[in-house]
Scaffold this motif. Structure first.
Motif: not given
Lengths: 632, 56
Positions: A133-135, A139, A406
């Motif tokens: 998962d890139t996001a 993070t 998030y």
């Protein structure tokens, strides 16, 4: 849905984009606030200057055919064994072409600015292998690259800030297990990454091996199905370590040869362990609460740069919540267990609470073993932060609604944002003209006083035209033969500078003659009509009382030359000097005597006795020349 | 050589815990002793708590 690139080229572009984003963020955060006139360096104190000196030293020594691992440019005439110093030799050799073209100071600043972004990118890659998962991976990169550990060491520790290779090794292992890499490919990547890490920090290389083994043990214990994968990775990892040892064998041989002489200079593990309250109390590098709680956190051992364990209470609670609610997920279970283990070991040999030792701690047996005792437990927080970053990525990437996660994490991370004053940690280093105008002949052996840990910067700026007698900050520790002089601490340790006027002038003259000092530069504001700082004035006056002659003053320094007749002391004189009390100790003794006199007077007043005979008795029996009447 | 007073306090506590655990036939007396030696501030209260819980 996790944010995931559709193809391999797209993934590659995503990764490059993440690197550029993290580098840009690091630059935006730490770039110099204004166009300060050079030379300006990133960080504070003497540590950055020693790294600049080292970046310059290795190419300089190679160019001038000097011994690489021993220098006479500092602590002359004895010199310094560099094998056990944080010399960043690998970085220096890789960066040598740039150092030769742009100078070590520019290279150092660039590396420090790139350090959080590069380290964060390493964590991003490892997190991506875990979470896809890139996001969430980005993070993780942010959390690791801008963690409290990293922000602390960005105050001046190049070797501990450029930690890219550590998450990179983890990424290589994860990728090898996931994509079925060949043993040779894993060994090659690991060998190169480990050799690079050794060239940046020998200490982190050693701790990486230890924590790599601990990570494998944690995985073995907490996730039995992964044991087969561990067994498949074992040959590649072993070959990688072996390859790094082969590449590093000349350096390791130098370290082993210099073990007896060099390892003594490593700081004490008990002093550089994290404080138990440091997990929840912010230090001055943290924006929220760091300043208010400074009176408390200043009691922590080590220094602010080393207190990398501040997680904040909200983040700790979030981590505990994740570990509890997602414990069924193997990655969360293993990462939480490993982070807890790293935090436990970072407590060092004894548990500290506000600097006071209150219990034994699990690192105790290791802290007395050869080699292991040279590791500073506070730095184990690097591994804890890496595990925390990956744990958060796994949680963010887990199925379920993402925005609340998030938002919750962002709210927790607010508590570990760096302090406003800290993100502008650039220091200007004005170079007194005397070092560059030819007043000091090339090859001279000089002393720069008062000690302010910037002499390495002066020496670098002067192109190593002179050697430093009995001084030169390359980390803690000093040659025993120098440190045994009673004047040593007053002359070379900043916190004892108040005792400078109490140094015995003949002893100073003997000290300077013994080590062949050819000039002393007293730095300070010597411009006409200005008053130099007390320490500078005290040194100048002391040198004149020792018979040294002023040879010219500039606006920022005064040069002293030795008297014509300046013989070194004979053995009897040396022995007599060594028996003299240290100047700072004399100050303490005087304060102690004053306290006794005050106590006797107080006791006399409280009991109604006449203080005069009591004081006379004390003076006669405890300290005959005590000037009791002068003590108010 | 470890000369810190806390080491000796932990060592004496560990010996006492080992003897007590063996006398009471508790599980893993050596593990308890090692835990007390290496993490006195947590392991000793934990041992005393489980001792009380098992033998009220």
């Amino acid at each position: 849905m996790p944010l995931r690139p559709a193809s391999k080229p797209a993934a590659f572009l995503f990764h490059i984009g993440a690197l550029l984003f993290l580098l840009a963020l690091g630059y935006a955060f730490f770039a110099p606030p204004h166009s300060a006139p050079p030379p300006t360096y990133f960080g504070v104190g003497g540590d950055p200057l020693s790294f600049i000196w080292f970046l310059n030293w290795w190419p300089f020594a190679a160019q001038h055919h000097l011994p690489l691992f021993h220098t006479s440019y500092v602590n002359a005439p004895f010199g310094e064994n560099l094998a056990w110093r944080a010399g960043v030799i690998g970085l220096a050799l890789l960066a040598a072409p740039f150092t030769l073209k742009f100078g070590a100071l520019a290279v150092y600043n660039t590396l420090m600015l790139a350090a959080p972004g590069l380290s964060g990118w390493g964590a991003y890659l490892a997190a991506y292998e875990l979470s896809e998962d890139t996001a969430a991976s980005l993070t993780a990169g942010l959390v690791f690259g801008f963690s409290n550990f990293m922000l602390g060491h960005l105050l001046g520790h190049l070797n501990l800030s450029l930690t890219f290779a550590i998450p990179f090794c983890l990424w290589a292992c994860l990728a090898a297990a996931k994509h079925g890499w060949s043993t040779r490919r894993l060994a090659l990547l690991l060998g190169l990454a480990l050799a690079f890490e050794f060239g940046v920090s020998q200490e982190l290389y050693a701790t990486l091996l230890i924590f790599g083994a601990l990570a494998a043990a944690t995985l073995y214990a907490l996730h039995p199905p992964a044991r087969a994968a561990l067994a498949r990775l074992l040959p590649g990892v072993s070959l990688g370590i072996g390859a790094s040892l082969v590449i590093l064998s000349p350096l390791i041989w130098q370290m082993l040869r210099g073990y007896a002489g060099g390892s003594h200079s490593v700081a004490s593990p008990a002093d550089f362990s994290v404080d138990l309250l440091g997990f929840i109390l912010p230090t001055p590098i943290t924006r929220l609460g760091g300043h208010w709680l400074a009176p408390l956190t200043n009691k922590f051992g080590g220094n602010t740069a080393e207190d990398g364990n501040y997680n904040s209470l909200p983040l700790l609670l979030l981590l505990a919540y994740i570990a509890r609610t997602h414990r069924a997920a193997p990655a969360v279970r293993v990462l939480a267990g490993f982070a807890a283990l790293a935090c436990l070991l970072a407590l060092g040999p004894y548990v500290h609470v506000l600097g006071a030792e209150v219990s034994t701690a699990p690192w105790l047996p290791a802290s007395v073993l050869p080699f292991l005792k040279s590791m500073l437990p506070a730095r184990f927080m690097l591994y804890a932060w890496l595990a925390i970053a990956l744990l958060l990525a796994c949680w963010l990437a887990a199925p379920g609604r993402k925005p609340p996660r998030y938002a919750l994490l962002a709210a927790c991370l607010v508590f570990i944002l760096p302090a406003r004053g800290y993100d502008r940690n650039w220091t200007r280093l004005p170079i007194p003209a005397v070092f560059t105008n030819g007043a000091i002949p090339p090859g001279s052996r000089i002393l720069i006083l008062p000690e302010s840990q910037v002499e390495m910067g002066y020496q670098y700026a002067a192109g190593l035209r002179f050697s430093l007698a009995a001084q030169g900050y390359l980390g803690t520790g000093a040659p025993a033969r120098l440190a045994r002089w009673p004047l040593y601490r007053a002359l070379f340790v900043q916190k004892y500078q108040a005792a400078l006027p109490r140094i015995n002038p003949p002893m100073l003259a003997a000290f300077l003659a013994q080590y062949g000092v050819q000039a002393v530069v007293v730095t300070g504001d010597f411009a006409p009509g200005h008053t130099p700082a007390p320490a500078s004035a005290a040194v100048a006056a002391l040198l004149q009382r020792a018979g040294w002659l002023p040879a010219g003053a500039g606006a920022d320094s005064e040069l002293f030359h030795p008297p014509a007749n300046n013989p070194p002391p004979d053995a009897a004189q040396l022995a007599a000097f060594m028996r003299m009390p240290a100047p700072e100790q004399r100050g303490l003794n005087i304060r102690l005597e004053q306290n006794w006199v005050h106590a006797i007077r107080l006791m006399a007043r409280l009991t109604g006795l006449n203080p005069a005979p009591l004081l006379a008795f004390y003076a006669a029996h405890a300290h005959p020349p005590l000037p009791v009447d002068a003590i108010r | 050589m470890i000369t810190h007073p806390f080491f000796w306090i932990a060592l004496v506590s560990a010996v006492l815990v080992h003897r007590d655990a063996k006398r009471r036939s508790a599980a893993r007396p050596l593990a308890w002793a090692l835990a007390v030696l290496l993490f006195w501030i947590v392991a000793l209260p934990a041992y005393l708590w489980q001792r009380r819980a098992n033998h009220p």
